[in-house]
Write an enzyme that holds these catalytic residues in place. Structure first.
Site, PDB file in Angstrom:
ATOM      1  N   GLU A   1       0.871  -1.177   0.000  1.00 36.77           N
ATOM      2  CA  GLU A   1       0.000   0.000   0.000  1.00 36.77           C
ATOM      3  C   GLU A   1       0.903   1.220   0.000  1.00 36.77           C
ATOM      4  O   GLU A   1       1.170   1.790  -1.028  1.00 36.77           O
ATOM      5  CB  GLU A   1      -0.947  -0.050   1.186  1.00 36.77           C
ATOM      6  CG  GLU A   1      -1.955  -1.183   1.029  1.00 36.77           C
ATOM      7  CD  GLU A   1      -2.959  -1.228   2.153  1.00 36.77           C
ATOM      8  OE1 GLU A   1      -3.704  -0.248   2.322  1.00 36.77           O
ATOM      9  OE2 GLU A   1      -3.021  -2.256   2.864  1.00 36.77           O
TER      10      GLU A   1
ATOM     11  N   HIS B   1      12.241  -8.200  18.064  1.00 38.70           N
ATOM     12  CA  HIS B   1      11.112  -9.113  17.872  1.00 38.70           C
ATOM     13  C   HIS B   1       9.747  -8.452  18.029  1.00 38.70           C
ATOM     14  O   HIS B   1       9.490  -7.749  18.996  1.00 38.70           O
ATOM     15  CB  HIS B   1      11.185 -10.244  18.889  1.00 38.70           C
ATOM     16  CG  HIS B   1      12.364 -11.132  18.708  1.00 38.70           C
ATOM     17  ND1 HIS B   1      13.628 -10.766  19.052  1.00 38.70           N
ATOM     18  CD2 HIS B   1      12.467 -12.376  18.200  1.00 38.70           C
ATOM     19  CE1 HIS B   1      14.471 -11.740  18.789  1.00 38.70           C
ATOM     20  NE2 HIS B   1      13.791 -12.741  18.263  1.00 38.70           N
TER      21      HIS B   1
ATOM     22  N   HIS C   1       4.717   1.041  11.217  1.00 39.76           N
ATOM     23  CA  HIS C   1       3.670   1.306  10.244  1.00 39.76           C
ATOM     24  C   HIS C   1       3.859   2.697   9.664  1.00 39.76           C
ATOM     25  O   HIS C   1       3.812   3.692  10.372  1.00 39.76           O
ATOM     26  CB  HIS C   1       2.287   1.142  10.885  1.00 39.76           C
ATOM     27  CG  HIS C   1       1.249   0.767   9.871  1.00 39.76           C
ATOM     28  ND1 HIS C   1       0.785   1.652   8.936  1.00 39.76           N
ATOM     29  CD2 HIS C   1       0.633  -0.408   9.620  1.00 39.76           C
ATOM     30  CE1 HIS C   1      -0.093   1.026   8.160  1.00 39.76           C
ATOM     31  NE2 HIS C   1      -0.198  -0.219   8.551  1.00 39.76           N
TER      32      HIS C   1
END
Lengths: 127, 193, 127
Positions: B56, B102, B107
């Site tokens: 995206e 981890h 984002h």
């Protein structure tokens, strides 16, 4: 505390690498990663259950899940970790070089073994 | 043992995506999932069980000597870009010698500066984290710009610029603990086995 | 409280009867019994993990295991039961017409939904 949503599992199969022994009666959900570094072991005992997307990475010692222990979805166990018999580790918990006693229940979203510097922001610890 | 598979969901918009560009000295584990315009620099390490999807928001940049550990998810919103150190636009820019540990979620739009450390299961979304920062475990950084060299303790929720501006500086003890945490992944590198 | 040791499971296969739907990504250990009475359902969602020898018996309502829920070995769920998403139910727990909230962790050996008369023996409740 904030938790990112559990991500959909992208790996088709679980991934196992290194010296990993899994009892045939253990049950391992999809997308689980079991990784033992050289000279380390992962031992999954009888009746153990591991939730989806969990990651176990043995480093500098072994990761041992004793009989009947259960790890929720998205648990991260890293370093040297022992989960006692019938213990229950809630989902999205992080264990870093930390042990869980037999039959102990750890609330979801906990962090065990975090020895980083704690400071108070806005009058609340760590917030 | 019972292990069942789950098929990866097909992404209808991913058919005409650019392929990742991966430097030949980078190590990308076969159980890592990279799609779209992801630019991976020299000596980068990408662990199994990671999902780096520039389907995206795109492109993504991952600088030299950076580690992306197991279970990391990197994704970007369709809209919103950050300016990388090369003055170009990226959905996600991760500088060099960065440790993304981890289960971290990055984002885009997101910028993470050189030599920064992001601890277990923390989230960086719509934010810039400056060079040489240490973000500990289970923290959320959203809608802010964190100046270089700042320390974000475990469990912190930093969602206003006021909070970000009040963060303390990184201390040597923080750097040591971060190195201790990252040590767990040094053994992953194939040449060190 | 005393718990009988988990017995090795003699049946290799799980047994399913009635209206039971199981997501393909769920993992179910050996010796699990899934039984839905007439007009009741059992729903096992994505990423669910059920430990060995557990028994789920839907009676007078549905048993629903939401996504990522995990039941340890030897869990008994009977009646109408909902286990919330990513919840973690410790081994040898009994759930009788009881629900578990999403992400909740239930200690091993718990009893939920027991509405029987409680009495105090020897100064300790129920002992």
């Amino acid at each position: 505390m904030f938790f990112p949503p559990l991500q959909p599992v992208s790996t088709v199969q679980s991934c196992v690498s290194g010296d990993v022994s899994i009892d045939p009666s253990a049950s391992i959900a999809s997308g689980v990663l079991l990784q033992a570094d050289p000279e380390c072991r992962i031992v999954i005992s009888a009746g153990v259950c591991i939730g989806m997307g969990s990651i176990l990475h043995a480093h500098g010692g072994d990761i041992v899940l004793e009989a009947g222990a259960i790890l929720g979805a998205g648990v991260l166990a890293i370093g040297q970790v022992t989960i006692g018999a019938n213990a229950c580790v809630g989902s999205i918990t992080t264990l870093f070089n930390a042990d869980v006693q037999p039959s102990e229940a750890i609330a979801s979203g906990s962090v065990l073994g975090d020895r980083s510097r704690q400071i108070v922001l806005d009058g609340r610890p760590g917030v | 043992m019972v292990v069942r598979g789950l098929a990866a969901p097909p992404t209808p918009w991913s058919k005409s995506l650019a392929e990742p560009t991966i430097d030949e000295t980078a190590y990308v584990h076969s159980f890592a999932n990279l799609i779209g315009d992801v630019r991976v620099g020299p000596n980068v390490l990408i662990s199994p069980g990671t999902s780096i999807r520039a389907d995206e928001g795109s492109p993504f940049y991952i600088g030299k000597d950076t580690h992306i550990q197991e279970g990391v998810v990197i994704h970007g919103l369709d809209r919103g870009r950050v300016i990388g150190d090369d003055n170009r636009e990226y959905s996600v820019w991760i500088g060099k010698q960065v440790s993304i540990t981890h289960m971290v979620l990055v984002h885009g739009p997101a910028y993470i500066g050189d030599r920064t450390f992001i601890g277990f299961r923390s989230t960086v979304f719509n934010a810039r984290v400056g060079e040489g920062c240490i973000v500990m475990m289970h923290a959320l950084i959203q809608d802010v710009e964190i100046p270089p060299g700042k320390y974000v303790p475990s469990g912190a929720v930093i969602t206003t610029q006021q909070q970000a501006d009040r963060l303390p500086d990184v201390k040597e003890v923080d750097r040591q603990f971060a190195n201790h945490v990252v040590g767990a992944n040094e053994a992953m590198r194939p040449e060190s086995r």
